[in-house]
Write a protein that holds these residues in place. Structure first.
Motif, PDB file in Angstrom:
ATOM      1  N   GLU A 161      53.040  57.821  60.953  1.00  0.00           N
ATOM      2  CA  GLU A 161      51.538  58.016  60.705  1.00  0.00           C
ATOM      3  C   GLU A 161      50.732  56.818  60.201  1.00  0.00           C
ATOM      4  N   THR A 162      51.567  55.673  59.696  1.00  0.00           N
ATOM      5  CA  THR A 162      51.128  54.597  59.008  1.00  0.00           C
ATOM      6  C   THR A 162      50.886  53.623  60.267  1.00  0.00           C
ATOM      7  N   ALA A 163      51.090  53.779  61.342  1.00  0.00           N
ATOM      8  CA  ALA A 163      50.888  52.978  62.691  1.00  0.00           C
ATOM      9  C   ALA A 163      49.388  52.676  62.846  1.00  0.00           C
ATOM     10  N   ASN A 164      48.763  51.675  63.439  1.00  0.00           N
ATOM     11  CA  ASN A 164      47.540  51.318  63.974  1.00  0.00           C
ATOM     12  C   ASN A 164      47.456  52.289  65.173  1.00  0.00           C
ATOM     13  N   VAL A 165      46.223  52.971  65.195  1.00  0.00           N
ATOM     14  CA  VAL A 165      45.611  54.046  66.260  1.00  0.00           C
ATOM     15  C   VAL A 165      44.366  53.691  66.738  1.00  0.00           C
ATOM     16  N   ASP A 166      44.072  52.415  66.833  1.00  0.00           N
ATOM     17  CA  ASP A 166      42.864  51.788  67.064  1.00  0.00           C
ATOM     18  C   ASP A 166      42.533  51.698  68.541  1.00  0.00           C
ATOM     19  N   HIS A 167      43.729  52.029  69.347  1.00  0.00           N
ATOM     20  CA  HIS A 167      43.562  51.785  70.784  1.00  0.00           C
ATOM     21  C   HIS A 167      43.956  53.026  71.818  1.00  0.00           C
ATOM     22  N   ASN A 179      38.045  62.598  64.838  1.00  0.00           N
ATOM     23  CA  ASN A 179      38.312  63.715  64.151  1.00  0.00           C
ATOM     24  C   ASN A 179      38.757  63.213  62.488  1.00  0.00           C
ATOM     25  N   GLU A 180      39.941  62.439  62.833  1.00  0.00           N
ATOM     26  CA  GLU A 180      40.691  62.065  61.343  1.00  0.00           C
ATOM     27  C   GLU A 180      39.589  61.161  60.775  1.00  0.00           C
ATOM     28  N   LEU A 181      38.842  60.259  61.189  1.00  0.00           N
ATOM     29  CA  LEU A 181      38.141  59.324  60.277  1.00  0.00           C
ATOM     30  C   LEU A 181      36.832  60.299  59.869  1.00  0.00           C
ATOM     31  N   MET A 182      36.406  61.348  60.384  1.00  0.00           N
ATOM     32  CA  MET A 182      35.348  62.136  59.928  1.00  0.00           C
ATOM     33  C   MET A 182      36.063  62.878  58.925  1.00  0.00           C
ATOM     34  N   ALA A 183      37.162  63.613  58.876  1.00  0.00           N
ATOM     35  CA  ALA A 183      37.647  64.184  57.805  1.00  0.00           C
ATOM     36  C   ALA A 183      38.036  63.230  56.759  1.00  0.00           C
ATOM     37  N   HIS A 184      38.352  62.405  56.815  1.00  0.00           N
ATOM     38  CA  HIS A 184      38.692  61.195  55.971  1.00  0.00           C
ATOM     39  C   HIS A 184      37.312  60.931  54.917  1.00  0.00           C
ATOM     40  N   THR A 185      36.214  60.816  55.771  1.00  0.00           N
ATOM     41  CA  THR A 185      34.944  60.465  55.247  1.00  0.00           C
ATOM     42  C   THR A 185      34.437  61.696  54.280  1.00  0.00           C
ATOM     43  N   TYR A 186      34.638  63.338  54.878  1.00  0.00           N
ATOM     44  CA  TYR A 186      34.378  64.273  54.095  1.00  0.00           C
ATOM     45  C   TYR A 186      35.177  64.461  52.777  1.00  0.00           C
ATOM     46  N   SER A 187      36.273  64.278  52.972  1.00  0.00           N
ATOM     47  CA  SER A 187      37.301  64.350  51.694  1.00  0.00           C
ATOM     48  C   SER A 187      36.841  63.355  50.757  1.00  0.00           C
ATOM     49  N   HIS A 188      36.475  62.113  50.976  1.00  0.00           N
ATOM     50  CA  HIS A 188      36.128  61.176  50.144  1.00  0.00           C
ATOM     51  C   HIS A 188      34.730  61.557  49.648  1.00  0.00           C
ATOM     52  N   LEU A 189      33.709  61.857  50.350  1.00  0.00           N
ATOM     53  CA  LEU A 189      32.296  62.236  49.659  1.00  0.00           C
ATOM     54  C   LEU A 189      32.319  63.553  49.087  1.00  0.00           C
ATOM     55  N   TYR A 190      33.050  64.696  49.583  1.00  0.00           N
ATOM     56  CA  TYR A 190      32.782  65.774  49.044  1.00  0.00           C
ATOM     57  C   TYR A 190      33.982  66.563  48.442  1.00  0.00           C
ATOM     58  N   GLY A 191      35.030  65.978  48.252  1.00  0.00           N
ATOM     59  CA  GLY A 191      36.107  66.490  47.402  1.00  0.00           C
ATOM     60  C   GLY A 191      36.907  67.734  47.908  1.00  0.00           C
ATOM     61  N   PHE A 192      36.850  68.063  49.271  1.00  0.00           N
ATOM     62  CA  PHE A 192      37.584  68.872  49.566  1.00  0.00           C
ATOM     63  C   PHE A 192      38.935  68.363  50.511  1.00  0.00           C
ATOM     64  N   GLU A 193      40.148  69.124  50.593  1.00  0.00           N
ATOM     65  CA  GLU A 193      41.131  68.798  51.408  1.00  0.00           C
ATOM     66  C   GLU A 193      41.228  68.872  52.674  1.00  0.00           C
ATOM     67  N   THR A 194      41.474  67.815  53.345  1.00  0.00           N
ATOM     68  CA  THR A 194      41.826  68.068  54.743  1.00  0.00           C
ATOM     69  C   THR A 194      43.033  67.454  55.469  1.00  0.00           C
ATOM     70  N   ILE A 195      43.765  68.179  56.294  1.00  0.00           N
ATOM     71  CA  ILE A 195      44.979  67.845  56.724  1.00  0.00           C
ATOM     72  C   ILE A 195      44.963  67.678  58.228  1.00  0.00           C
ATOM     73  N   GLY A 196      45.233  66.706  58.686  1.00  0.00           N
ATOM     74  CA  GLY A 196      45.275  66.494  60.015  1.00  0.00           C
ATOM     75  C   GLY A 196      46.673  66.698  60.527  1.00  0.00           C
ATOM     76  N   LYS A 263      44.849  63.906  54.235  1.00  0.00           N
ATOM     77  CA  LYS A 263      46.483  63.736  54.558  1.00  0.00           C
ATOM     78  C   LYS A 263      46.625  63.967  56.283  1.00  0.00           C
ATOM     79  N   LEU A 264      47.622  63.185  56.766  1.00  0.00           N
ATOM     80  CA  LEU A 264      47.757  63.220  58.214  1.00  0.00           C
ATOM     81  C   LEU A 264      49.264  63.190  58.291  1.00  0.00           C
ATOM     82  N   TYR A 265      49.828  64.237  59.109  1.00  0.00           N
ATOM     83  CA  TYR A 265      51.242  64.433  59.609  1.00  0.00           C
ATOM     84  C   TYR A 265      51.295  64.602  61.118  1.00  0.00           C
ATOM     85  N   ASN A 266      52.658  63.716  61.527  1.00  0.00           N
ATOM     86  CA  ASN A 266      53.097  64.198  62.669  1.00  0.00           C
ATOM     87  C   ASN A 266      53.768  65.591  62.891  1.00  0.00           C
TER      88      ASN A 266
END
Length: 340
Positions: A161-167, A179-196, A263-266
């Motif tokens: 999960e720590t690998a670069n996934v920019d490609h 989707n992962e980036l959007m979830a991160h933003t909403y968790s940060h801004l609005y304080g609810f848990e997101t698990i990808g 959070k992100l999980y394989n």
């Protein structure tokens, strides 16, 4: 465990159907939504819903909430597009939803080459609509489907999960990364848990007709050639549906580290199998050799997938149990029964 009301998107889909069924078996209330599009045979989608007690005539009524018979009022279904900016917020406002499991998406790497707009609508606008509804309705946790395709053609295996996934190398993969980036933003801004959850090649009974397991089985049984891309020099971390569902339910229902909202999980089998070995397992169960049409690599495909699931194992005791031989056998038994 206290009964909860859980919104499951993609409830007529492969994974969404199983998750809904298991939640109902555990005594929870499920509100399922799906647009039942024709990306693949809609009869299979209606048959899955029938297993949940939702009759076809109920499911065909767009935007009308219908209740199942076999689960009483604990299973409700509404036909809807995720990107509907009126209907989805109205649904959230009209129901007391505790948790959201977003499994709806326009699936398929290859189809994204033909119909990119479908991916923008469902996977981007639709996911944003889900995030907005969670934000405005005090949803404490959103579990959503990401994909192993975000790793692209990385040679660093197993994928962590720590690998670069920019490609990403397909639009489908790009939407999942987004989707992962959007979830991160909403968790940060609005304080609810997101698990990808980054799913790795899910297969099993009731599976999608566009997936290798289904395509190969159907072709071999009906004496048609199978398409083997990259001349068979591919490997996939094939993951049985039962193992996937156990991981989804753990992240959805079990309490987690509240200090970390994003959070992100394989979620895979962590046992990659060569494509030709997978085909051989299917041939063995069916008792017939495949006619192989060896083809070059197809655009958007990756050469290998291999999940490091140690993070999910440590935090949620995830333990995939089904080997490919057992999983293939279970699928083919279902296939023969379903298609008579």
């Amino acid at each position: 465990m206290e009964s909860k009301t859980i919104l499951v998107t993609g409830a007529a889909g492969f994974i969404g159907f199983y998750v809904s069924k298991e939640l109902l078996a555990l005594g929870h209330n499920v509100i399922g939504i799906d647009n039942i599009n024709d990306y693949y045979d809609v009869n299979l989608k209606y048959a899955r819903l029938a297993e949940l007690g939702i009759l076809r005539e109920q499911a065909e009524n767009e935007l009308n909430l219908s209740s199942s018979t076999s689960y009483g009022d604990r299973m409700q279904f509404v036909r809807m597009n995720l990107e509907d900016r009126e209907a989805l917020p109205n649904l959230f406002r009209s129901q007391s939803i505790d948790l959201v499991c977003n499994l709806a998406a326009q699936a398929g790497v290859r189809y994204s080459l033909e119909n990119p707009n479908a991916y923008a609508d469902s996977n981007m606008i639709g996911f944003l609509n889900i995030l907005e509804c969670c934000r405005h309705n005090n949803i404490s946790k959103l579990v959503y489907a990401s994909s192993s395709s975000v790793y692209g053609n990385s040679d660093a295996v197993p994928f962590q999960e720590t690998a670069n996934v920019d490609h990403p190398i397909s639009l489908y993969a790009a939407t999942k990364k987004a989707n992962e980036l959007m979830a991160h933003t909403y968790s940060h801004l609005y304080g609810f848990e997101t698990i990808g959850l980054r799913f790795f090649t899910v297969y099993g009974p009731w599976g999608r007709p566009d997936m290798a397991m289904f395509l190969f089985t159907d072709a071999i049984i009906n004496d048609k050639p199978i398409k083997v891309f990259n001349n068979g020099n591919l490997s996939r971390d094939f993951t049985y549906i039962g193992d996937i569902v156990s991981g989804v339910l753990s992240t959805l229902l079990e309490p987690s580290d509240s200090s970390q909202l994003y959070k992100l999980y394989n979620i895979g089998n962590s046992q990659p199998v060569k494509l030709l070995d997978y085909i051989e397992a299917i041939e063995e169960v069916i008792g017939k050799e495949a006619k192989k049409d060896m083809l070059p690599m197809q655009a958007g495909d990756v050469k290998q997938t291999y999940a490091d699931v140690s993070k999910l194992k440590t935090q949620y005791n995830y333990q995939p149990k089904t080997n490919v031989k057992a999983g293939v056998s279970a699928f083919i038994t279902w296939y023969k029964n379903y298609y008579k």
